[in-house]
Scaffold this motif. Structure first.
Motif, mmCIF file in Angstrom:
data_model
loop_
_atom_site.group_PDB
_atom_site.id
_atom_site.type_symbol
_atom_site.label_atom_id
_atom_site.label_comp_id
_atom_site.label_asym_id
_atom_site.label_seq_id
_atom_site.Cartn_x
_atom_site.Cartn_y
_atom_site.Cartn_z
ATOM 1 N N ILE A 162 0.844 -1.197 0.000
ATOM 2 C CA ILE A 162 0.000 0.000 0.000
ATOM 3 C C ILE A 162 0.881 1.251 0.000
ATOM 4 N N GLU A 163 1.907 1.254 0.827
ATOM 5 C CA GLU A 163 2.824 2.399 0.885
ATOM 6 C C GLU A 163 3.515 2.615 -0.460
ATOM 7 N N GLU A 164 3.970 1.535 -1.093
ATOM 8 C CA GLU A 164 4.650 1.646 -2.387
ATOM 9 C C GLU A 164 3.708 2.166 -3.467
ATOM 10 N N VAL A 165 2.488 1.670 -3.496
ATOM 11 C CA VAL A 165 1.503 2.106 -4.492
ATOM 12 C C VAL A 165 1.165 3.578 -4.284
ATOM 13 N N ALA A 166 0.904 3.960 -3.043
ATOM 14 C CA ALA A 166 0.569 5.353 -2.750
ATOM 15 C C ALA A 166 1.733 6.271 -3.104
ATOM 16 N N ASP A 167 2.932 5.904 -2.711
ATOM 17 C CA ASP A 167 4.106 6.737 -2.998
ATOM 18 C C ASP A 167 4.320 6.858 -4.504
ATOM 19 N N PHE A 168 4.177 5.763 -5.232
ATOM 20 C CA PHE A 168 4.340 5.800 -6.684
ATOM 21 C C PHE A 168 3.314 6.737 -7.322
ATOM 22 N N ALA A 169 2.054 6.601 -6.899
ATOM 23 C CA ALA A 169 0.993 7.458 -7.455
ATOM 24 C C ALA A 169 1.293 8.931 -7.178
ATOM 25 N N LEU A 170 1.737 9.233 -5.992
ATOM 26 C CA LEU A 170 2.057 10.618 -5.641
ATOM 27 C C LEU A 170 3.209 11.144 -6.487
ATOM 28 N N ARG A 171 4.241 10.357 -6.659
ATOM 29 C CA ARG A 171 5.389 10.782 -7.471
ATOM 30 C C ARG A 171 4.969 10.970 -8.936
ATOM 31 N N GLU A 172 4.145 10.069 -9.438
ATOM 32 C CA GLU A 172 3.650 10.188 -10.812
ATOM 33 C C GLU A 172 2.854 11.470 -11.008
ATOM 34 N N GLU A 173 2.219 11.934 -9.951
ATOM 35 C CA GLU A 173 1.383 13.131 -10.016
ATOM 36 C C GLU A 173 2.141 14.400 -9.627
ATOM 37 N N GLY A 174 3.453 14.288 -9.492
ATOM 38 C CA GLY A 174 4.271 15.479 -9.295
ATOM 39 C C GLY A 174 4.555 15.872 -7.863
ATOM 40 N N VAL A 175 4.241 15.002 -6.917
ATOM 41 C CA VAL A 175 4.554 15.308 -5.516
ATOM 42 C C VAL A 175 6.028 14.961 -5.296
ATOM 43 N N LEU B 245 4.273 18.123 3.688
ATOM 44 C CA LEU B 245 3.006 18.663 3.210
ATOM 45 C C LEU B 245 1.903 17.671 3.567
ATOM 46 N N VAL B 246 0.910 18.115 4.314
ATOM 47 C CA VAL B 246 -0.189 17.246 4.729
ATOM 48 C C VAL B 246 -1.225 17.235 3.606
ATOM 49 N N LEU B 247 -1.354 16.081 2.941
ATOM 50 C CA LEU B 247 -2.254 15.967 1.795
ATOM 51 C C LEU B 247 -3.660 15.528 2.178
ATOM 52 N N GLY B 248 -3.796 14.755 3.254
ATOM 53 C CA GLY B 248 -5.126 14.363 3.679
ATOM 54 C C GLY B 248 -5.198 12.931 4.166
ATOM 55 N N ASP B 249 -6.430 12.455 4.257
ATOM 56 C CA ASP B 249 -6.718 11.146 4.833
ATOM 57 C C ASP B 249 -7.523 10.287 3.862
ATOM 58 N N VAL B 250 -7.266 8.992 3.946
ATOM 59 C CA VAL B 250 -7.976 7.979 3.169
ATOM 60 C C VAL B 250 -8.609 7.023 4.171
ATOM 61 N N ILE C 166 -6.718 2.690 -3.455
ATOM 62 C CA ILE C 166 -5.686 3.601 -2.937
ATOM 63 C C ILE C 166 -5.330 4.632 -4.006
ATOM 64 N N VAL C 167 -5.088 4.189 -5.227
ATOM 65 C CA VAL C 167 -4.770 5.124 -6.312
ATOM 66 C C VAL C 167 -5.932 6.098 -6.523
ATOM 67 N N HIS C 168 -7.139 5.584 -6.551
ATOM 68 C CA HIS C 168 -8.334 6.412 -6.721
ATOM 69 C C HIS C 168 -8.388 7.496 -5.640
ATOM 70 N N SER C 169 -8.194 7.093 -4.411
ATOM 71 C CA SER C 169 -8.281 8.030 -3.302
ATOM 72 C C SER C 169 -7.130 9.033 -3.298
ATOM 73 N N ILE C 170 -5.936 8.584 -3.645
ATOM 74 C CA ILE C 170 -4.782 9.493 -3.750
ATOM 75 C C ILE C 170 -5.092 10.577 -4.785
ATOM 76 N N LEU C 171 -5.665 10.180 -5.909
ATOM 77 C CA LEU C 171 -6.006 11.166 -6.932
ATOM 78 C C LEU C 171 -7.024 12.181 -6.404
ATOM 79 N N HIS C 172 -7.965 11.723 -5.587
ATOM 80 C CA HIS C 172 -8.892 12.673 -4.958
ATOM 81 C C HIS C 172 -8.129 13.656 -4.064
#
Length: 166
Positions: free
Chosen positions: A21-34, A99-104, A130-136
């Motif tokens: 879950i951590e790897e997927v979330a981190d990857f999604a965030l990096r892909e989105e420019g975080v 940077l506090v992005l939020g909660d899932v 997780i990816v869906h929620s990260i995008l939100h």
């Protein structure tokens, strides 16, 4: 930093699941420019608890699969990567250097049901949610058809890059 809190006892998961879950979330965030340190909380619950949270926060008295609670506001139609360089991340959104992005909030019970309904693995369903929620958290939405297409496309791009198949 991703904080995971498992508050349910219906689906047994362990450290390897958390790492995924951590790897997927981190990857999604990096892909989105975080590209800066961040904080996200991921709370695993059961159907009863997510129904309560859904009712309290959205006045919808039923279970759902995942809820996202973004901390940042984005200009209409914009997402994190569109505004990052021009965004004033004042101390309101920072926890130290993060940077506090939020909660899932994710119902593992609902994810298990949906994985069976869709005929793919439980892990694939949770990774998708997780990816869906990260995008939100990053400003994506799916209320308007054009926004929905944009969000679904990004979900599939990220999952494809992670080699997470249906």
């Amino acid at each position: 930093m991703i904080y995971i809190d498992d508050r349910q006892n219906k689906i047994s998961v362990g450290e390897e699941f958390y790492r995924t879950i951590e790897e997927v979330a981190d990857f999604a965030l990096r892909e989105e420019g975080v590209k800066i340190p961040y904080e996200i909380s991921v709370l695993f619950v059961d159907n009863n608890e997510i129904a309560e949270i859904n009712n309290e926060t959205r006045n919808i008295n039923k279970e759902t699969d995942v809820l996202s609670f973004p901390m940042l506001d984005y200009p209409n139609g914009k997402v994190f990567k569109d505004v990052y360089l021009n965004y004033d991340f004042n101390l309101t959104y920072m926890d130290g250097n993060d940077l506090v992005l939020g909660d899932v909030v994710l119902s593992l019970e609902k994810a298990k049901e949906q994985s069976e309904d869709f005929g793919h693995s439980f892990q694939r369903e949770v990774c998708y949610l997780i990816v869906h929620s990260i995008l939100h958290l990053l400003g994506y939405d799916h209320m308007e058809e054009s926004d929905k297409i944009k969000m679904r496309t990004q979900e599939e791009v990220i999952l494809e890059k992670l080699n997470i198949k249906r």
